[in-house]
Design a protein around this motif. Structure first.
Motif, PDB file in Angstrom:
ATOM      1  N   GLU A 157       1.208 -30.050  -7.162  1.00 32.40           N
ATOM      2  CA  GLU A 157       1.248 -31.431  -7.670  1.00 32.40           C
ATOM      3  C   GLU A 157       0.529 -31.548  -9.008  1.00 32.40           C
ATOM      4  O   GLU A 157       1.029 -32.208  -9.928  1.00 32.40           O
ATOM      5  CB  GLU A 157       0.638 -32.372  -6.637  1.00 32.40           C
ATOM      6  N   LEU A 158      -0.628 -30.911  -9.125  1.00 31.28           N
ATOM      7  CA  LEU A 158      -1.356 -30.971 -10.398  1.00 31.28           C
ATOM      8  C   LEU A 158      -0.608 -30.250 -11.515  1.00 31.28           C
ATOM      9  O   LEU A 158      -0.608 -30.704 -12.658  1.00 31.28           O
ATOM     10  CB  LEU A 158      -2.751 -30.354 -10.237  1.00 31.28           C
ATOM     11  N   SER A 159       0.040 -29.153 -11.199  1.00 32.85           N
ATOM     12  CA  SER A 159       0.734 -28.379 -12.230  1.00 32.85           C
ATOM     13  C   SER A 159       1.963 -29.106 -12.761  1.00 32.85           C
ATOM     14  O   SER A 159       2.460 -28.770 -13.836  1.00 32.85           O
ATOM     15  CB  SER A 159       1.117 -26.995 -11.702  1.00 32.85           C
ATOM     16  N   GLN A 160       2.426 -30.108 -12.049  1.00 31.83           N
ATOM     17  CA  GLN A 160       3.573 -30.891 -12.524  1.00 31.83           C
ATOM     18  C   GLN A 160       3.168 -31.928 -13.567  1.00 31.83           C
ATOM     19  O   GLN A 160       4.026 -32.487 -14.250  1.00 31.83           O
ATOM     20  CB  GLN A 160       4.273 -31.573 -11.350  1.00 31.83           C
ATOM     21  N   LEU A 161       1.861 -32.168 -13.702  1.00 34.22           N
ATOM     22  CA  LEU A 161       1.398 -33.118 -14.709  1.00 34.22           C
ATOM     23  C   LEU A 161       1.502 -32.490 -16.103  1.00 34.22           C
ATOM     24  O   LEU A 161       1.386 -31.276 -16.260  1.00 34.22           O
ATOM     25  CB  LEU A 161      -0.055 -33.513 -14.446  1.00 34.22           C
ATOM     26  N   SER A 162       1.693 -33.324 -17.094  1.00 40.75           N
ATOM     27  CA  SER A 162       1.743 -32.830 -18.472  1.00 40.75           C
ATOM     28  C   SER A 162       0.338 -32.462 -18.933  1.00 40.75           C
ATOM     29  O   SER A 162      -0.665 -32.891 -18.339  1.00 40.75           O
ATOM     30  CB  SER A 162       2.329 -33.902 -19.396  1.00 40.75           C
ATOM     31  N   ASP A 163       0.273 -31.677 -20.008  1.00 43.21           N
ATOM     32  CA  ASP A 163      -1.035 -31.308 -20.556  1.00 43.21           C
ATOM     33  C   ASP A 163      -1.804 -32.558 -20.977  1.00 43.21           C
ATOM     34  O   ASP A 163      -3.035 -32.617 -20.818  1.00 43.21           O
ATOM     35  CB  ASP A 163      -0.869 -30.365 -21.743  1.00 43.21           C
ATOM     36  N   ARG A 164      -1.099 -33.531 -21.464  1.00 48.85           N
ATOM     37  CA  ARG A 164      -1.735 -34.784 -21.895  1.00 48.85           C
ATOM     38  C   ARG A 164      -2.357 -35.512 -20.707  1.00 48.85           C
ATOM     39  O   ARG A 164      -3.502 -35.968 -20.762  1.00 48.85           O
ATOM     40  CB  ARG A 164      -0.680 -35.664 -22.590  1.00 48.85           C
TER      41      ARG A 164
ATOM     42  N   LEU B 158      -3.229 -34.177 -17.842  1.00 52.37           N
ATOM     43  CA  LEU B 158      -4.359 -33.376 -17.361  1.00 52.37           C
ATOM     44  C   LEU B 158      -5.597 -33.603 -18.232  1.00 52.37           C
ATOM     45  O   LEU B 158      -6.707 -33.759 -17.721  1.00 52.37           O
ATOM     46  CB  LEU B 158      -3.995 -31.891 -17.344  1.00 52.37           C
ATOM     47  N   ALA B 159      -5.386 -33.648 -19.552  1.00 50.44           N
ATOM     48  CA  ALA B 159      -6.501 -33.889 -20.468  1.00 50.44           C
ATOM     49  C   ALA B 159      -7.107 -35.266 -20.226  1.00 50.44           C
ATOM     50  O   ALA B 159      -8.339 -35.427 -20.274  1.00 50.44           O
ATOM     51  CB  ALA B 159      -6.042 -33.738 -21.914  1.00 50.44           C
ATOM     52  N   ASP B 160      -6.263 -36.263 -19.958  1.00 48.99           N
ATOM     53  CA  ASP B 160      -6.764 -37.606 -19.669  1.00 48.99           C
ATOM     54  C   ASP B 160      -7.651 -37.617 -18.420  1.00 48.99           C
ATOM     55  O   ASP B 160      -8.588 -38.415 -18.317  1.00 48.99           O
ATOM     56  CB  ASP B 160      -5.608 -38.590 -19.472  1.00 48.99           C
ATOM     57  N   LEU B 161      -7.339 -36.735 -17.477  1.00 48.78           N
ATOM     58  CA  LEU B 161      -8.143 -36.626 -16.254  1.00 48.78           C
ATOM     59  C   LEU B 161      -9.369 -35.722 -16.450  1.00 48.78           C
ATOM     60  O   LEU B 161     -10.213 -35.611 -15.564  1.00 48.78           O
ATOM     61  CB  LEU B 161      -7.289 -36.065 -15.107  1.00 48.78           C
ATOM     62  N   GLY B 162      -9.431 -35.074 -17.605  1.00 44.01           N
ATOM     63  CA  GLY B 162     -10.545 -34.176 -17.892  1.00 44.01           C
ATOM     64  C   GLY B 162     -10.329 -32.770 -17.356  1.00 44.01           C
ATOM     65  O   GLY B 162     -11.282 -32.018 -17.190  1.00 44.01           O
ATOM     66  N   PHE B 163      -9.077 -32.426 -17.094  1.00 46.55           N
ATOM     67  CA  PHE B 163      -8.743 -31.108 -16.542  1.00 46.55           C
ATOM     68  C   PHE B 163      -8.046 -30.260 -17.591  1.00 46.55           C
ATOM     69  O   PHE B 163      -7.350 -30.768 -18.458  1.00 46.55           O
ATOM     70  CB  PHE B 163      -7.807 -31.223 -15.336  1.00 46.55           C
TER      71      PHE B 163
ATOM     72  N   ARG C 111      -5.370 -26.899 -17.783  1.00 46.40           N
ATOM     73  CA  ARG C 111      -4.378 -26.244 -16.928  1.00 46.40           C
ATOM     74  C   ARG C 111      -4.934 -24.962 -16.290  1.00 46.40           C
ATOM     75  O   ARG C 111      -4.632 -24.648 -15.147  1.00 46.40           O
ATOM     76  CB  ARG C 111      -3.111 -25.933 -17.741  1.00 46.40           C
ATOM     77  N   CYS C 112      -5.783 -24.256 -17.014  1.00 46.27           N
ATOM     78  CA  CYS C 112      -6.322 -23.001 -16.472  1.00 46.27           C
ATOM     79  C   CYS C 112      -7.307 -23.232 -15.322  1.00 46.27           C
ATOM     80  O   CYS C 112      -7.640 -22.297 -14.594  1.00 46.27           O
ATOM     81  CB  CYS C 112      -6.975 -22.170 -17.569  1.00 46.27           C
ATOM     82  N   ASP C 113      -7.748 -24.466 -15.129  1.00 44.98           N
ATOM     83  CA  ASP C 113      -8.711 -24.780 -14.062  1.00 44.98           C
ATOM     84  C   ASP C 113      -8.059 -25.329 -12.798  1.00 44.98           C
ATOM     85  O   ASP C 113      -8.759 -25.650 -11.835  1.00 44.98           O
ATOM     86  CB  ASP C 113      -9.724 -25.817 -14.558  1.00 44.98           C
ATOM     87  N   LEU C 114      -6.736 -25.417 -12.778  1.00 50.26           N
ATOM     88  CA  LEU C 114      -6.067 -26.104 -11.676  1.00 50.26           C
ATOM     89  C   LEU C 114      -6.306 -25.449 -10.312  1.00 50.26           C
ATOM     90  O   LEU C 114      -6.505 -26.154  -9.320  1.00 50.26           O
ATOM     91  CB  LEU C 114      -4.564 -26.226 -11.947  1.00 50.26           C
ATOM     92  N   ARG C 115      -6.297 -24.143 -10.246  1.00 51.59           N
ATOM     93  CA  ARG C 115      -6.526 -23.480  -8.938  1.00 51.59           C
ATOM     94  C   ARG C 115      -7.912 -23.797  -8.397  1.00 51.59           C
ATOM     95  O   ARG C 115      -8.080 -24.108  -7.217  1.00 51.59           O
ATOM     96  CB  ARG C 115      -6.344 -21.971  -9.056  1.00 51.59           C
ATOM     97  N   GLN C 116      -8.891 -23.727  -9.244  1.00 51.50           N
ATOM     98  CA  GLN C 116     -10.254 -24.039  -8.826  1.00 51.50           C
ATOM     99  C   GLN C 116     -10.368 -25.511  -8.417  1.00 51.50           C
ATOM    100  O   GLN C 116     -11.002 -25.831  -7.406  1.00 51.50           O
ATOM    101  CB  GLN C 116     -11.241 -23.729  -9.950  1.00 51.50           C
ATOM    102  N   ILE C 117      -9.757 -26.393  -9.168  1.00 47.14           N
ATOM    103  CA  ILE C 117      -9.801 -27.821  -8.849  1.00 47.14           C
ATOM    104  C   ILE C 117      -9.116 -28.078  -7.505  1.00 47.14           C
ATOM    105  O   ILE C 117      -9.615 -28.839  -6.678  1.00 47.14           O
ATOM    106  CB  ILE C 117      -9.127 -28.638  -9.972  1.00 47.14           C
ATOM    107  N   ALA C 118      -7.989 -27.427  -7.278  1.00 46.63           N
ATOM    108  CA  ALA C 118      -7.269 -27.588  -6.004  1.00 46.63           C
ATOM    109  C   ALA C 118      -8.144 -27.117  -4.841  1.00 46.63           C
ATOM    110  O   ALA C 118      -8.230 -27.788  -3.813  1.00 46.63           O
ATOM    111  CB  ALA C 118      -5.954 -26.827  -6.038  1.00 46.63           C
ATOM    112  N   ARG C 119      -8.792 -25.958  -4.988  1.00 42.06           N
ATOM    113  CA  ARG C 119      -9.670 -25.446  -3.931  1.00 42.06           C
ATOM    114  C   ARG C 119     -10.826 -26.393  -3.655  1.00 42.06           C
ATOM    115  O   ARG C 119     -11.148 -26.691  -2.517  1.00 42.06           O
ATOM    116  CB  ARG C 119     -10.219 -24.064  -4.312  1.00 42.06           C
ATOM    117  N   GLN C 120     -11.442 -26.868  -4.727  1.00 44.18           N
ATOM    118  CA  GLN C 120     -12.590 -27.755  -4.571  1.00 44.18           C
ATOM    119  C   GLN C 120     -12.192 -29.074  -3.926  1.00 44.18           C
ATOM    120  O   GLN C 120     -12.938 -29.617  -3.110  1.00 44.18           O
ATOM    121  CB  GLN C 120     -13.249 -28.011  -5.923  1.00 44.18           C
ATOM    122  N   SER C 121     -11.023 -29.583  -4.292  1.00 40.49           N
ATOM    123  CA  SER C 121     -10.597 -30.866  -3.705  1.00 40.49           C
ATOM    124  C   SER C 121     -10.348 -30.729  -2.215  1.00 40.49           C
ATOM    125  O   SER C 121     -10.650 -31.646  -1.450  1.00 40.49           O
ATOM    126  CB  SER C 121      -9.357 -31.394  -4.421  1.00 40.49           C
TER     127      SER C 121
END
Length: 76
Positions: A46-53, A55-60, A62-72
């Motif tokens: 779900e996170l990887s489907q977001l645009s880079d823009r 993701l940036a608005d959320l403060g994420f 793209r290279c951090d998505l796996r870690q963010i998914a695990r932490q969530s």
């Protein structure tokens, strides 16, 4: 000293119960691990489907998505 037939059956029954409990615990652990893995994969997808823009608005990044998914998932 030899075991009586009743003692021997008790020992075998006890060993079978311990083995059965160990198998059930292992199976439960496998189910928990698989459920967690699927939740992480779903969140990552779900996170990887977001645009880079977005993701940036959320403060994420793209290279951090796996870690963010695990932490969530770990916070649930």
């Amino acid at each position: 000293m030899s075991l009586t037939n009743t003692q021997e059956r008790g020992w075998v029954s006890n060993a079978a119960d311990r083995l059965s409990n160990a198998i059930l615990r292992a199976q439960s652990r496998v189910v928990r691990i698989e459920t967690r893995r699927r939740a992480i994969a779903r969140t990552y997808r779900e996170l990887s489907q977001l645009s880079d823009r977005n993701l940036a608005d959320l403060g994420f990044s793209r290279c951090d998505l796996r870690q963010i998914a695990r932490q969530s998932i770990d916070q649930i």
